[in-house]
Design a protein around this motif. Structure first.
Motif, mmCIF file in Angstrom:
data_model
loop_
_atom_site.group_PDB
_atom_site.id
_atom_site.type_symbol
_atom_site.label_atom_id
_atom_site.label_comp_id
_atom_site.label_asym_id
_atom_site.label_seq_id
_atom_site.Cartn_x
_atom_site.Cartn_y
_atom_site.Cartn_z
ATOM 1 N N PHE A 192 0.840 -1.196 0.000
ATOM 2 C CA PHE A 192 0.000 0.000 0.000
ATOM 3 C C PHE A 192 0.877 1.248 0.000
ATOM 4 C CE2 PHE A 192 -2.319 3.357 2.253
ATOM 5 C CZ PHE A 192 -3.525 3.384 1.569
ATOM 6 N N ALA A 193 1.888 1.267 0.858
ATOM 7 C CA ALA A 193 2.800 2.415 0.938
ATOM 8 C C ALA A 193 3.711 2.501 -0.283
ATOM 9 C CB ALA A 193 3.642 2.323 2.207
ATOM 10 N N ALA A 194 4.069 1.368 -0.850
ATOM 11 C CA ALA A 194 5.038 1.331 -1.954
ATOM 12 C C ALA A 194 4.565 2.107 -3.177
ATOM 13 C CB ALA A 194 5.352 -0.113 -2.333
ATOM 14 N N GLU A 195 3.267 2.222 -3.376
ATOM 15 C CA GLU A 195 2.769 2.978 -4.538
ATOM 16 C C GLU A 195 3.283 4.417 -4.528
ATOM 17 O OE1 GLU A 195 -1.394 4.224 -6.783
ATOM 18 O OE2 GLU A 195 -1.497 3.137 -4.888
ATOM 19 N N VAL A 196 3.406 4.997 -3.344
ATOM 20 C CA VAL A 196 3.939 6.354 -3.231
ATOM 21 C C VAL A 196 5.467 6.325 -3.219
ATOM 22 C CG1 VAL A 196 4.076 8.392 -1.740
ATOM 23 C CG2 VAL A 196 1.895 7.221 -2.067
ATOM 24 N N VAL A 197 6.043 5.442 -2.424
ATOM 25 C CA VAL A 197 7.498 5.386 -2.274
ATOM 26 C C VAL A 197 8.184 5.114 -3.611
ATOM 27 C CG1 VAL A 197 9.404 4.203 -1.114
ATOM 28 C CG2 VAL A 197 7.293 4.687 0.136
ATOM 29 N N ASP A 198 7.605 4.263 -4.433
ATOM 30 C CA ASP A 198 8.201 3.941 -5.738
ATOM 31 C C ASP A 198 8.298 5.144 -6.658
ATOM 32 O OD1 ASP A 198 8.518 1.316 -4.978
ATOM 33 O OD2 ASP A 198 6.788 0.564 -6.109
ATOM 34 N N GLU A 229 11.798 2.988 2.596
ATOM 35 C CA GLU A 229 11.408 1.571 2.623
ATOM 36 C C GLU A 229 11.900 0.893 3.902
ATOM 37 O OE1 GLU A 229 13.057 0.039 -1.000
ATOM 38 O OE2 GLU A 229 11.362 0.745 -2.216
ATOM 39 N N THR A 230 13.129 1.172 4.290
ATOM 40 C CA THR A 230 13.691 0.606 5.517
ATOM 41 C C THR A 230 12.898 1.073 6.734
ATOM 42 O OG1 THR A 230 15.889 0.463 4.529
ATOM 43 C CG2 THR A 230 15.785 0.454 6.937
ATOM 44 N N HIS A 231 12.559 2.351 6.758
ATOM 45 C CA HIS A 231 11.783 2.901 7.874
ATOM 46 C C HIS A 231 10.408 2.228 7.964
ATOM 47 C CE1 HIS A 231 10.596 5.698 10.945
ATOM 48 N NE2 HIS A 231 9.574 6.103 10.214
ATOM 49 N N ILE A 232 9.760 2.027 6.840
ATOM 50 C CA ILE A 232 8.447 1.366 6.842
ATOM 51 C C ILE A 232 8.581 -0.061 7.361
ATOM 52 C CG2 ILE A 232 6.570 0.492 5.384
ATOM 53 C CD1 ILE A 232 7.098 2.993 3.586
ATOM 54 N N ARG A 233 9.609 -0.774 6.920
ATOM 55 C CA ARG A 233 9.825 -2.144 7.408
ATOM 56 C C ARG A 233 10.041 -2.158 8.919
ATOM 57 N NH1 ARG A 233 12.528 -2.655 2.351
ATOM 58 N NH2 ARG A 233 11.524 -4.251 1.084
ATOM 59 N N LEU A 288 8.875 0.041 11.064
ATOM 60 C CA LEU A 288 7.589 0.318 11.718
ATOM 61 C C LEU A 288 6.707 -0.920 11.727
ATOM 62 C CD1 LEU A 288 6.745 3.841 10.233
ATOM 63 C CD2 LEU A 288 7.346 3.309 12.610
ATOM 64 N N LEU A 289 6.762 -1.704 10.663
ATOM 65 C CA LEU A 289 5.947 -2.925 10.582
ATOM 66 C C LEU A 289 6.464 -4.034 11.490
ATOM 67 C CD1 LEU A 289 5.270 -3.032 6.738
ATOM 68 C CD2 LEU A 289 3.603 -2.583 8.563
ATOM 69 N N ASP A 290 7.780 -4.058 11.689
ATOM 70 C CA ASP A 290 8.365 -5.114 12.537
ATOM 71 C C ASP A 290 9.527 -4.516 13.325
ATOM 72 O OD1 ASP A 290 9.103 -7.441 13.737
ATOM 73 O OD2 ASP A 290 9.589 -8.511 11.895
ATOM 74 N N PRO A 291 9.242 -3.884 14.462
ATOM 75 C CA PRO A 291 10.280 -3.203 15.247
ATOM 76 C C PRO A 291 11.395 -4.134 15.721
ATOM 77 C CG PRO A 291 8.102 -2.662 16.078
ATOM 78 C CD PRO A 291 7.936 -3.748 15.056
ATOM 79 N N SER A 292 11.179 -5.441 15.759
ATOM 80 C CA SER A 292 12.214 -6.367 16.242
ATOM 81 C C SER A 292 13.295 -6.620 15.193
ATOM 82 C CB SER A 292 11.578 -7.702 16.654
ATOM 83 O OG SER A 292 11.004 -8.338 15.540
ATOM 84 N N CYS A 293 13.027 -6.267 13.916
ATOM 85 C CA CYS A 293 14.028 -6.481 12.869
ATOM 86 C C CYS A 293 14.973 -5.290 12.812
ATOM 87 C CB CYS A 293 13.361 -6.649 11.502
ATOM 88 S SG CYS A 293 12.533 -8.221 11.325
ATOM 89 N N PRO A 294 16.273 -5.545 12.632
ATOM 90 C CA PRO A 294 17.237 -4.443 12.553
ATOM 91 C C PRO A 294 17.134 -3.688 11.252
ATOM 92 C CG PRO A 294 18.378 -6.572 12.390
ATOM 93 C CD PRO A 294 16.914 -6.848 12.610
#
Length: 150
Positions: free
Chosen positions: A120-126, A138-142, A144-150
């Motif tokens: 959904f977000a990628a349509e704008v980010v692209d 893209e990294t920031h969105i990832r 936010l979606l999974d705070p446990s991932c570095p």
């Protein structure tokens, strides 16, 4: 993307004053917290001399929590008479059919939700012209979606 009790608040104003102007605005927001809210107030004014202008304005909002709120007001003010202009707004949650499609292919519900939110977000980010900024967002969105991932 609102992941806490944040407010996203965007007001835009675009004035088209010359012939054959082109503007295609797309605004998206994701509210993922029950106290989160988003506001979009977009104004496009097409003046008398802006004949043959092509202007579009679209706002889409994704509400992921039942008590989250979105208030949108796309607005066109058209004074010219030879134009192609449109505006629209949509507010929704993730579609059950899309989640079902993922689950039927062995993908768990949480991974499916994250993939759909990211796309959904990628349509704008692209559309970002700068690759390094696009990568950072893209990294920031990832994150936010999974705070446990570095």
């Amino acid at each position: 993307m609102c992941v806490s009790d944040q407010t996203q608040d965007l007001h835009s104003r675009l004035v088209l004053d010359h012939p054959r102007g082109v503007s295609q605005q797309i605004h998206k927001c994701i509210v993922a917290h029950s106290s989160g809210q988003a506001v979009f107030d977009g104004n496009v004014q097409v003046n008398r001399y802006a004949q043959q202008t092509d202007a579009g304005q679209l706002t889409r909002s994704l509400l992921l929590e039942p008590r989250a709120t979105v208030n949108v007001k796309p607005n066109l003010q058209i004074i010219a008479d030879d134009v192609k202009c449109s505006h629209g707004a949509a507010i929704s949650d993730l579609e059950e059919d899309q989640l079902f499609y993922f689950r039927e292919r062995g993908i768990d519900a949480e991974t499916a939700r994250k993939a759909l939110i990211f796309s959904f977000a990628a349509e704008v980010v692209d559309r970002f012209p700068n690759a390094s900024i696009r990568k950072k967002v893209e990294t920031h969105i990832r994150e936010l979606l999974d705070p446990s991932c570095p």
